[in-house]
Design a protein around this motif. Sequence first.
Motif, PDB file in Angstrom:
ATOM      1  N   LEU A  20       8.030  14.070  64.496  1.00 10.05           N
ATOM      2  CA  LEU A  20       8.220  14.389  63.164  1.00 10.05           C
ATOM      3  C   LEU A  20       7.029  13.774  61.994  1.00 10.05           C
ATOM      4  N   GLY A  21       6.989  12.342  62.322  1.00 12.55           N
ATOM      5  CA  GLY A  21       5.975  11.467  62.175  1.00 12.55           C
ATOM      6  C   GLY A  21       4.493  12.360  61.875  1.00 12.55           C
ATOM      7  N   MET A  22       3.760  12.171  63.315  1.00 12.88           N
ATOM      8  CA  MET A  22       2.691  12.968  63.954  1.00 12.88           C
ATOM      9  C   MET A  22       2.660  14.511  62.668  1.00 12.88           C
ATOM     10  N   PHE A  23       3.857  14.602  62.509  1.00  7.61           N
ATOM     11  CA  PHE A  23       3.762  16.165  61.628  1.00  7.61           C
ATOM     12  C   PHE A  23       3.256  16.043  60.690  1.00  7.61           C
ATOM     13  N   GLY A  24       4.075  14.185  59.993  1.00  3.17           N
ATOM     14  CA  GLY A  24       3.906  14.647  58.662  1.00  3.17           C
ATOM     15  C   GLY A  24       2.905  13.472  58.374  1.00  3.17           C
ATOM     16  N   ILE A  25       1.650  13.228  59.444  1.00  8.85           N
ATOM     17  CA  ILE A  25      -0.113  13.154  59.774  1.00  8.85           C
ATOM     18  C   ILE A  25      -0.529  14.378  58.873  1.00  8.85           C
ATOM     19  N   GLY A  26       0.223  15.434  60.030  1.00  5.08           N
ATOM     20  CA  GLY A  26      -0.451  16.879  59.974  1.00  5.08           C
ATOM     21  C   GLY A  26      -0.393  17.603  58.455  1.00  5.08           C
ATOM     22  N   LEU A  27       0.410  16.689  57.617  1.00  2.00           N
ATOM     23  CA  LEU A  27       0.980  17.431  56.147  1.00  2.00           C
ATOM     24  C   LEU A  27       0.165  17.033  55.626  1.00  2.00           C
ATOM     25  N   ILE A  28      -1.043  15.646  56.143  1.00  2.00           N
ATOM     26  CA  ILE A  28      -1.440  15.200  54.779  1.00  2.00           C
ATOM     27  C   ILE A  28      -3.098  15.857  54.913  1.00  2.00           C
ATOM     28  N   ALA A  52       3.114  -0.476  66.747  1.00  2.00           N
ATOM     29  CA  ALA A  52       3.914  -0.152  67.055  1.00  2.00           C
ATOM     30  C   ALA A  52       4.678   1.140  65.298  1.00  2.00           C
ATOM     31  N   ILE A  53       3.707   0.807  64.447  1.00  2.00           N
ATOM     32  CA  ILE A  53       3.607   1.480  63.117  1.00  2.00           C
ATOM     33  C   ILE A  53       3.095   2.793  63.545  1.00  2.00           C
ATOM     34  N   LEU A  54       2.477   2.925  64.450  1.00  3.30           N
ATOM     35  CA  LEU A  54       2.048   4.366  65.172  1.00  3.30           C
ATOM     36  C   LEU A  54       2.876   5.368  65.205  1.00  3.30           C
ATOM     37  N   PRO A  55       3.755   6.460  64.835  1.00  5.40           N
ATOM     38  CA  PRO A  55       4.270   7.627  65.346  1.00  5.40           C
ATOM     39  C   PRO A  55       4.957   7.057  66.323  1.00  5.40           C
ATOM     40  N   PHE A  56       3.997   7.586  67.826  1.00  4.39           N
ATOM     41  CA  PHE A  56       4.739   7.821  69.225  1.00  4.39           C
ATOM     42  C   PHE A  56       5.061   5.564  69.826  1.00  4.39           C
ATOM     43  N   GLY A  57       4.154   4.983  68.677  1.00  4.92           N
ATOM     44  CA  GLY A  57       4.354   3.349  69.697  1.00  4.92           C
ATOM     45  C   GLY A  57       5.473   3.365  70.853  1.00  4.92           C
ATOM     46  N   LEU A  58       6.521   3.345  69.403  1.00  8.43           N
ATOM     47  CA  LEU A  58       7.243   2.440  70.266  1.00  8.43           C
ATOM     48  C   LEU A  58       8.559   3.733  71.094  1.00  8.43           C
ATOM     49  N   ASN A 109       9.291   6.770  61.805  1.00  6.69           N
ATOM     50  CA  ASN A 109       8.436   8.280  62.090  1.00  6.69           C
ATOM     51  C   ASN A 109       9.035   9.822  60.491  1.00  6.69           C
ATOM     52  N   VAL A 110      10.343   8.647  59.506  1.00  2.09           N
ATOM     53  CA  VAL A 110      10.689   9.474  58.956  1.00  2.09           C
ATOM     54  C   VAL A 110      10.066   9.336  57.526  1.00  2.09           C
ATOM     55  N   THR A 111       9.735   8.368  57.302  1.00  3.13           N
ATOM     56  CA  THR A 111       8.655   7.115  56.379  1.00  3.13           C
ATOM     57  C   THR A 111       6.892   8.796  56.268  1.00  3.13           C
ATOM     58  N   PHE A 112       6.544   8.285  58.014  1.00  2.00           N
ATOM     59  CA  PHE A 112       5.113   9.291  57.314  1.00  2.00           C
ATOM     60  C   PHE A 112       5.769  10.779  57.639  1.00  2.00           C
ATOM     61  N   TRP A 113       6.791  11.234  57.887  1.00  2.00           N
ATOM     62  CA  TRP A 113       6.859  12.489  57.682  1.00  2.00           C
ATOM     63  C   TRP A 113       7.172  12.841  55.797  1.00  2.00           C
ATOM     64  N   GLY A 114       8.256  12.024  55.614  1.00  2.00           N
ATOM     65  CA  GLY A 114       8.550  11.764  53.977  1.00  2.00           C
ATOM     66  C   GLY A 114       7.096  11.836  53.162  1.00  2.00           C
ATOM     67  N   ILE A 115       6.338  10.897  53.490  1.00  2.00           N
ATOM     68  CA  ILE A 115       5.262  10.512  52.671  1.00  2.00           C
ATOM     69  C   ILE A 115       3.796  11.869  52.510  1.00  2.00           C
ATOM     70  N   GLY A 116       4.092  12.409  54.082  1.00  2.00           N
ATOM     71  CA  GLY A 116       3.325  13.473  54.650  1.00  2.00           C
ATOM     72  C   GLY A 116       3.946  15.064  53.497  1.00  2.00           C
ATOM     73  N   LEU A 117       4.725  15.322  53.500  1.00  2.00           N
ATOM     74  CA  LEU A 117       6.094  16.281  52.918  1.00  2.00           C
ATOM     75  C   LEU A 117       5.623  15.937  51.666  1.00  2.00           C
ATOM     76  N   MET A 118       5.467  14.747  50.548  1.00  2.00           N
ATOM     77  CA  MET A 118       5.418  14.627  49.524  1.00  2.00           C
ATOM     78  C   MET A 118       4.052  15.147  49.127  1.00  2.00           C
TER      79      MET A 118
END
Length: 263
Positions: free
Chosen positions: A158-166, A204-210, A236-245
Motif C-alpha cells: 500500500l505504501g509502495m503503491f502510494g510512492i508509485g502514485l507520485i 524503518a520509514i521505508l514502506p517495507f522496512g518494519l 504505509n497509510v501515510t505514504f498511500w495518503g500522500i501519493g493519492l493526494m
Amino acid sequence: MTKLSSILNMVKTELEMEAKTRYKYLASTLSDFVIFTLAYVAVLFFADVTAINQTYHTNDGTILILIGYMFWNVGVVAMDISTQTIESDSRAGILETEIQSRFPLWFLIMVRSWVTNLITFGYLLIISFITAIVIDQSVLLLLNLILLVMLLSFVSNLGMFGIGLIFGAGSLIFKSIGQWATLLQGIILIFANVAIPYTSWIQAILPFGLGIEIVRSLYLQRSVEWITVLTYIIINVTFWGIGLMIFNTALQHERKHGSFEQF
C-alpha cells in the motif's frame, strides 16, 4: 450489482487477462522469471550473510535475505504499476475511458497491482522452492513463509503503491518520467534492510522496512511488539495518503489544462 461484487468481478477479469497474457507471451514470461532469479542471486552474492547471522543470532541468514528480497520485489511491482498503466493505456487510447469508470482511476490501478503481485508470488514460490533444496531447508517451512510475506506485504505494498502514485502523477503531467522510478528502487535496495541487517531508523520509514523485521522475528520465533506493527501500518497509510493526494491533484490539473491524448 453491488460494489463488492463489481470489485470481485474486476479482480477476476484482470486475473484472467493477466494469465492469458502471460501464457500467450510465454517467452516474455520466462524472461521475467530469469530476471527475478538473477536479481535474487545478485542480492545473495553481494549480501553479507555473516553479518546477518551475527546480528540476528542465527544460521539462517539466507532465509532472512529471501524474506527481504520478497518484500522488495513485490513492493517494486506495486510501485511500478501506476506509471506503467498510465503510460501504456494512454498510448493505447483507453486511459480517458478508464477515467470515466464508476471507480476512481487509482483504484483501477490498485486492482491491477493486486493481480500482478499474485502472479509475482508465483515466481517467488519457485525461487523459494529452489532455495529450500539448495540450502537443505524444509519446503513446507518456506511455503508458510511465503504465505506470511503475502499477508504482511499487503500493508507495505500500500505504501509502495502510494510512492508509485507520485510517479504516476509525474506521468500524467510530463507524459513520461524515464527511469527515475527504477533509480529510486535501486537506491532502496542498497540502503534498505533487504540484504543487510536492520540498523537505522531510516530503514524503518521505508514502506517495507518494519514488515521485513516482523516476518524475520516471526520466522525466528521471537516476539513482535504491538507498537512495531502499529508503526508499520501508520507509515504505509501515510505514504498511500500522500501519493493519492498528489495523484488526484495531478489528475484534476490534466482534466482542466492538459490532454490525455498527447502521450
